[in-house]
Motif scaffolding. Structure first.
Motif, PDB file in Angstrom:
ATOM      1  N   ALA A  59      23.363  43.572  53.321  1.00 39.87           N
ATOM      2  CA  ALA A  59      22.842  44.973  54.208  1.00 39.87           C
ATOM      3  C   ALA A  59      21.590  45.351  53.689  1.00 39.87           C
ATOM      4  CB  ALA A  59      24.173  45.897  53.910  1.00 39.87           C
ATOM      5  N   PHE A  60      21.265  46.367  54.673  1.00 42.89           N
ATOM      6  CA  PHE A  60      19.965  47.031  54.317  1.00 42.89           C
ATOM      7  C   PHE A  60      19.670  47.461  52.812  1.00 42.89           C
ATOM      8  CE2 PHE A  60      20.170  48.342  59.053  1.00 42.89           C
ATOM      9  CZ  PHE A  60      19.416  47.399  59.343  1.00 42.89           C
ATOM     10  N   ASP A  61      20.603  48.027  52.285  1.00 39.86           N
ATOM     11  CA  ASP A  61      20.464  48.531  50.921  1.00 39.86           C
ATOM     12  C   ASP A  61      20.708  47.545  49.850  1.00 39.86           C
ATOM     13  OD1 ASP A  61      23.069  48.073  51.101  1.00 39.86           O
ATOM     14  OD2 ASP A  61      24.047  50.093  50.892  1.00 39.86           O
ATOM     15  N   GLY A  62      20.863  46.329  50.367  1.00 39.50           N
ATOM     16  CA  GLY A  62      21.026  45.125  49.268  1.00 39.50           C
ATOM     17  C   GLY A  62      22.296  44.806  48.822  1.00 39.50           C
ATOM     18  N   LYS A  63      23.134  45.365  49.357  1.00 40.93           N
ATOM     19  CA  LYS A  63      24.557  45.331  48.918  1.00 40.93           C
ATOM     20  C   LYS A  63      25.272  44.208  49.888  1.00 40.93           C
ATOM     21  CE  LYS A  63      25.672  49.856  46.780  1.00 40.93           C
ATOM     22  NZ  LYS A  63      26.622  50.801  46.888  1.00 40.93           N
ATOM     23  N   ILE A  64      26.396  43.542  49.338  1.00 37.92           N
ATOM     24  CA  ILE A  64      27.047  42.408  50.028  1.00 37.92           C
ATOM     25  C   ILE A  64      27.972  43.370  51.325  1.00 37.92           C
ATOM     26  CG2 ILE A  64      28.562  40.621  49.955  1.00 37.92           C
ATOM     27  CD1 ILE A  64      26.303  40.145  48.329  1.00 37.92           C
ATOM     28  N   LEU A  65      27.718  42.821  52.379  1.00 34.46           N
ATOM     29  CA  LEU A  65      28.507  43.354  53.541  1.00 34.46           C
ATOM     30  C   LEU A  65      29.506  42.218  53.978  1.00 34.46           C
ATOM     31  CD1 LEU A  65      28.621  45.269  55.781  1.00 34.46           C
ATOM     32  CD2 LEU A  65      26.971  43.661  57.270  1.00 34.46           C
ATOM     33  N   LEU A  66      30.691  42.329  54.224  1.00 35.12           N
ATOM     34  CA  LEU A  66      31.860  41.572  54.395  1.00 35.12           C
ATOM     35  C   LEU A  66      32.147  41.894  56.009  1.00 35.12           C
ATOM     36  CD1 LEU A  66      33.890  41.516  51.207  1.00 35.12           C
ATOM     37  CD2 LEU A  66      32.051  39.916  51.783  1.00 35.12           C
ATOM     38  N   ALA A  67      32.051  40.975  56.833  1.00 38.38           N
ATOM     39  CA  ALA A  67      32.569  41.175  58.190  1.00 38.38           C
ATOM     40  C   ALA A  67      33.709  40.264  58.646  1.00 38.38           C
ATOM     41  CB  ALA A  67      31.488  41.401  59.055  1.00 38.38           C
ATOM     42  N   TRP A  68      34.644  40.636  59.356  1.00 39.55           N
ATOM     43  CA  TRP A  68      35.643  39.589  59.869  1.00 39.55           C
ATOM     44  C   TRP A  68      35.463  39.627  61.492  1.00 39.55           C
ATOM     45  CZ3 TRP A  68      36.195  42.610  55.499  1.00 39.55           C
ATOM     46  CH2 TRP A  68      36.499  41.766  54.404  1.00 39.55           C
ATOM     47  N   LEU A  69      35.519  38.296  62.055  1.00 39.21           N
ATOM     48  CA  LEU A  69      35.073  38.394  63.376  1.00 39.21           C
ATOM     49  C   LEU A  69      36.162  37.283  63.810  1.00 39.21           C
ATOM     50  CD1 LEU A  69      31.375  37.536  62.818  1.00 39.21           C
ATOM     51  CD2 LEU A  69      32.215  39.671  63.344  1.00 39.21           C
ATOM     52  N   VAL A  70      36.099  37.263  65.284  1.00 39.45           N
ATOM     53  CA  VAL A  70      36.828  36.221  66.324  1.00 39.45           C
ATOM     54  C   VAL A  70      35.745  35.869  67.420  1.00 39.45           C
ATOM     55  CG1 VAL A  70      39.404  37.171  65.524  1.00 39.45           C
ATOM     56  CG2 VAL A  70      37.960  37.869  67.567  1.00 39.45           C
ATOM     57  N   PRO A  71      35.880  34.683  67.506  1.00 41.43           N
ATOM     58  CA  PRO A  71      35.327  34.027  68.406  1.00 41.43           C
ATOM     59  C   PRO A  71      35.434  34.559  69.917  1.00 41.43           C
ATOM     60  CG  PRO A  71      36.242  32.311  67.229  1.00 41.43           C
ATOM     61  CD  PRO A  71      36.667  33.533  66.985  1.00 41.43           C
ATOM     62  N   SER A  72      34.419  35.009  70.725  1.00 41.56           N
ATOM     63  CA  SER A  72      34.803  35.173  72.026  1.00 41.56           C
ATOM     64  C   SER A  72      35.126  34.011  72.763  1.00 41.56           C
ATOM     65  CB  SER A  72      33.152  35.872  72.757  1.00 41.56           C
ATOM     66  OG  SER A  72      33.380  35.982  73.898  1.00 41.56           O
ATOM     67  N   PRO A  73      36.149  34.131  73.666  1.00 47.64           N
ATOM     68  CA  PRO A  73      36.814  33.275  74.151  1.00 47.64           C
ATOM     69  C   PRO A  73      36.035  32.621  75.458  1.00 47.64           C
ATOM     70  CG  PRO A  73      37.937  35.174  74.937  1.00 47.64           C
ATOM     71  CD  PRO A  73      36.946  35.563  73.921  1.00 47.64           C
ATOM     72  N   ASN A  74      34.992  33.180  75.796  1.00 50.02           N
ATOM     73  CA  ASN A  74      34.250  32.786  76.976  1.00 50.02           C
ATOM     74  C   ASN A  74      32.812  32.571  76.749  1.00 50.02           C
ATOM     75  OD1 ASN A  74      36.503  33.108  78.788  1.00 50.02           O
ATOM     76  ND2 ASN A  74      36.051  35.344  78.948  1.00 50.02           N
ATOM     77  N   GLN A  75      32.441  32.792  75.469  1.00 50.14           N
ATOM     78  CA  GLN A  75      30.995  32.562  75.315  1.00 50.14           C
ATOM     79  C   GLN A  75      30.709  31.867  73.988  1.00 50.14           C
ATOM     80  OE1 GLN A  75      30.120  36.966  75.810  1.00 50.14           O
ATOM     81  NE2 GLN A  75      28.590  36.172  77.001  1.00 50.14           N
ATOM     82  N   LEU A  76      29.941  30.927  73.868  1.00 46.49           N
ATOM     83  CA  LEU A  76      29.360  30.257  72.540  1.00 46.49           C
ATOM     84  C   LEU A  76      28.564  31.050  71.632  1.00 46.49           C
ATOM     85  CD1 LEU A  76      29.550  27.530  71.159  1.00 46.49           C
ATOM     86  CD2 LEU A  76      27.391  26.793  72.368  1.00 46.49           C
ATOM     87  N   ASP A  77      28.743  31.149  70.641  1.00 43.47           N
ATOM     88  CA  ASP A  77      27.825  31.852  69.463  1.00 43.47           C
ATOM     89  C   ASP A  77      28.133  33.397  69.518  1.00 43.47           C
ATOM     90  OD1 ASP A  77      27.218  29.382  68.376  1.00 43.47           O
ATOM     91  OD2 ASP A  77      25.449  29.405  69.373  1.00 43.47           O
ATOM     92  N   VAL A  78      29.014  33.828  70.377  1.00 47.56           N
ATOM     93  CA  VAL A  78      29.230  35.117  70.541  1.00 47.56           C
ATOM     94  C   VAL A  78      30.773  35.649  69.855  1.00 47.56           C
ATOM     95  CG1 VAL A  78      29.682  37.064  72.189  1.00 47.56           C
ATOM     96  CG2 VAL A  78      28.142  35.494  72.471  1.00 47.56           C
ATOM     97  N   TYR A  79      30.629  36.612  68.825  1.00 45.16           N
ATOM     98  CA  TYR A  79      31.974  36.828  68.223  1.00 45.16           C
ATOM     99  C   TYR A  79      32.194  38.337  68.488  1.00 45.16           C
ATOM    100  CZ  TYR A  79      31.259  32.510  66.054  1.00 45.16           C
ATOM    101  OH  TYR A  79      30.998  30.873  65.805  1.00 45.16           O
ATOM    102  N   ARG A  80      33.380  38.824  68.327  1.00 47.78           N
ATOM    103  CA  ARG A  80      33.920  40.243  68.385  1.00 47.78           C
ATOM    104  C   ARG A  80      34.368  40.449  66.934  1.00 47.78           C
ATOM    105  NH1 ARG A  80      39.170  41.947  68.474  1.00 47.78           N
ATOM    106  NH2 ARG A  80      39.907  39.801  68.854  1.00 47.78           N
ATOM    107  N   LEU A  81      33.789  41.678  66.720  1.00 48.76           N
ATOM    108  CA  LEU A  81      34.094  42.301  65.099  1.00 48.76           C
ATOM    109  C   LEU A  81      35.427  42.811  65.035  1.00 48.76           C
ATOM    110  CD1 LEU A  81      32.679  43.097  62.358  1.00 48.76           C
ATOM    111  CD2 LEU A  81      32.274  45.262  63.348  1.00 48.76           C
ATOM    112  N   VAL A  82      36.106  42.466  64.040  1.00 49.52           N
ATOM    113  CA  VAL A  82      37.346  43.099  63.777  1.00 49.52           C
ATOM    114  C   VAL A  82      37.192  44.109  62.628  1.00 49.52           C
ATOM    115  CG1 VAL A  82      39.741  42.477  62.814  1.00 49.52           C
ATOM    116  CG2 VAL A  82      38.501  40.828  64.209  1.00 49.52           C
TER     117      VAL A  82
END
Length: 89
Positions: A59-82
């Motif tokens: 992240a901006f502040d140098g800390k580790i950022l953890l994010a959970w995503l699911v793929p968009s069903p209709n677009q390649l390389d596009v994800y939805r943030l959970v």
């Protein structure tokens, strides 16, 4: 696992949750993850939420950022943030 994320979709509800609960903004999530080659990812299977991708980024502040995503069903390389949070370690 290497992953390329071209875009992240973030609903208003998820944006409100990560801002109020984890003090993160949608802008910070996108800037840390979208179109970055230095992120790492792994497949996560949650007993309630099912299969999703866990992403680790800096992240901006140098800390580790953890994010959970699911793929968009209709677009390649596009994800939805959970959800997302900063690592407490």
């Amino acid at each position: 696992m290497k992953i390329w994320i071209a875009q992240i979709e973030i609903s208003r509800a998820v944006e409100h949750k990560i801002r109020s609960k984890h003090n993160l903004t949608a802008h910070e999530i996108r800037a840390s993850i979208v179109a970055r080659s230095d992120i790492s990812a792994f497949m996560d299977i949650h007993p309630v939420h099912g299969q999703r991708i866990a992403v680790r980024a800096i992240a901006f502040d140098g800390k580790i950022l953890l994010a959970w995503l699911v793929p968009s069903p209709n677009q390649l390389d596009v994800y939805r943030l959970v959800t997302a949070r900063k690592d407490s370690r």
